[in-house]
Design a protein around this motif. Structure first.
Motif, PDB file in Angstrom:
ATOM      1  N   ASN A   1      37.731 -43.966 -19.535  1.00  0.00           N
ATOM      2  CA  ASN A   1      38.658 -45.038 -19.875  1.00  0.00           C
ATOM      3  C   ASN A   1      39.004 -45.840 -18.623  1.00  0.00           C
ATOM      4  OD1 ASN A   1      38.950 -44.137 -22.614  1.00  0.00           O
ATOM      5  ND2 ASN A   1      40.347 -42.537 -21.896  1.00  0.00           N
TER       6      ASN A   1
ATOM      7  N   THR B   1      44.258 -39.843 -21.762  1.00  0.00           N
ATOM      8  CA  THR B   1      43.042 -39.298 -21.162  1.00  0.00           C
ATOM      9  C   THR B   1      43.222 -37.824 -20.826  1.00  0.00           C
ATOM     10  OG1 THR B   1      42.369 -41.431 -20.230  1.00  0.00           O
ATOM     11  CG2 THR B   1      41.534 -39.450 -19.135  1.00  0.00           C
TER      12      THR B   1
ATOM     13  N   VAL C   1      36.667 -36.037 -20.249  1.00  0.00           N
ATOM     14  CA  VAL C   1      37.413 -37.276 -20.447  1.00  0.00           C
ATOM     15  C   VAL C   1      38.148 -37.610 -19.148  1.00  0.00           C
ATOM     16  CG1 VAL C   1      39.015 -38.534 -21.935  1.00  0.00           C
ATOM     17  CG2 VAL C   1      37.780 -36.543 -22.844  1.00  0.00           C
ATOM     18  N   ASN C   2      37.798 -38.729 -18.572  1.00  0.00           N
ATOM     19  CA  ASN C   2      38.427 -39.186 -17.338  1.00  0.00           C
ATOM     20  C   ASN C   2      38.775 -40.661 -17.445  1.00  0.00           C
ATOM     21  OD1 ASN C   2      38.101 -36.803 -15.410  1.00  0.00           O
ATOM     22  ND2 ASN C   2      35.992 -37.067 -16.128  1.00  0.00           N
ATOM     23  N   SER C   3      39.630 -41.109 -16.560  1.00  0.00           N
ATOM     24  CA  SER C   3      39.878 -42.549 -16.459  1.00  0.00           C
ATOM     25  C   SER C   3      39.623 -42.989 -15.025  1.00  0.00           C
ATOM     26  CB  SER C   3      41.309 -42.902 -16.898  1.00  0.00           C
ATOM     27  OG  SER C   3      42.270 -42.178 -16.158  1.00  0.00           O
TER      28      SER C   3
ATOM     29  N   ASP D   1      42.466 -39.211 -13.383  1.00  0.00           N
ATOM     30  CA  ASP D   1      42.508 -40.666 -13.219  1.00  0.00           C
ATOM     31  C   ASP D   1      42.062 -40.960 -11.792  1.00  0.00           C
ATOM     32  OD1 ASP D   1      43.119 -43.385 -13.963  1.00  0.00           O
ATOM     33  OD2 ASP D   1      44.897 -43.232 -12.693  1.00  0.00           O
TER      34      ASP D   1
END
Length: 259
Positions: A146, A175, A189-191, A250
């Motif tokens: 994301n 996230t 799942v990372n941003s 993030d």
């Protein structure tokens, strides 16, 4: 039809007609992955992205998507499934990059409910429910990335970005929770949080107001603003198996902006 090798991965990148999305799509394709890019208002930009990837030996197709219209996501999922079969003979994607969005600030005193809702639909609700709609098509062991923003972090608190940053902050929190919830399928799942980057956001603000670049560049550790490829390379890393031990993070990709 493109001929898919048995181990070729396919990645969906939203908002890839220009800027960070285009940079990410090009860098992902350079790693040997197929790319499905989406566009909304700029089909010509999407076609240029596809052409550049193909000219360099990669495989890519473009599909329309309005990230603010979550009611269209089931139809988009069906269109994606069709293009996977027709172009690659595949039925799954390895990764989804939720990059589509818009920038621009609005002071708190001037903020309207309509403007706030537009931020919400595009920057938070859209990627959240697009991920839900495409989840059945994402491989176990795949990845979701994301695009957040450095504005979420302390030190980059500029007046006029309360609505924008609130939605990006919500995406960062989502996230982290999705990383936990989807871990059972080994989906990472990372941003990624870009700093000031030369894109068309803010109605092509950097071209219209080049005088702002010097001040922003001075706030980075490296004395320049980012280029789409700078962020695109990090996104390409995050969707690749090289980042298999990273999830729920993030990641700042800003050249040390506002350190």
């Amino acid at each position: 039809m493109n001929e898919q090798t048995p181990d070729q991965k396919i990645v969906v990148v939203t908002g890839a007609s220009s800027g960070i999305g285009r940079g990410a799509a090009i860098e992902i394709a350079a790693r040997g992955m197929g790319v499905v890019i989406t566009y909304n208002a700029r089909p010509e930009g999407a076609e240029r992205t596809v052409e550049e990837i193909r000219e360099n030996g990669g495989t890519a197709v473009a599909l329309p998507l309005d990230i603010s219209r979550s009611d269209t996501f089931p139809d988009f999922a069906n269109a994606l499934a069709r293009v996977l079969r027709s172009e690659w003979g595949a039925d799954r994607v390895h990764a989804l990059v939720n990059n589509a969005g818009f920038g621009g600030g609005m002071s708190f005193e001037e903020m309207t409910e309509d403007a706030f809702d537009a931020y919400y639909r595009v920057l938070l609700r859209g990627p959240y429910f697009l991920t839900q709609a495409l989840l059945p098509l994402i491989d176990d062991g795949g990845a979701i990335v994301n695009t957040s923003s450095s504005s979420v972090r302390p030190g980059d608190t500029e007046p006029g970005y309360s609505g924008y940053a609130a939605m990006k902050g919500g995406l960062v929190i989502a996230t982290r929770f999705l990383a936990k919830e989807l871990a059972g399928r080994s989906i990472r799942v990372n941003s990624i949080a870009p700093g000031p980057t030369r894109t068309r956001l803010g109605d092509n603000a950097f071209e219209r107001f080049p005088e702002v670049i010097e001040g922003l560049a001075a706030k980075t550790a490296f004395g320049r603003i980012g280029e789409p490829a700078d962020v695109g390379k990090v996104i390409a890393f995050l969707v690749s198996d090289d980042s298999a031990w990273i999830t729920g993070q993030d990641i700042q990709a800003s050249g040390g902006y506002a350190l």
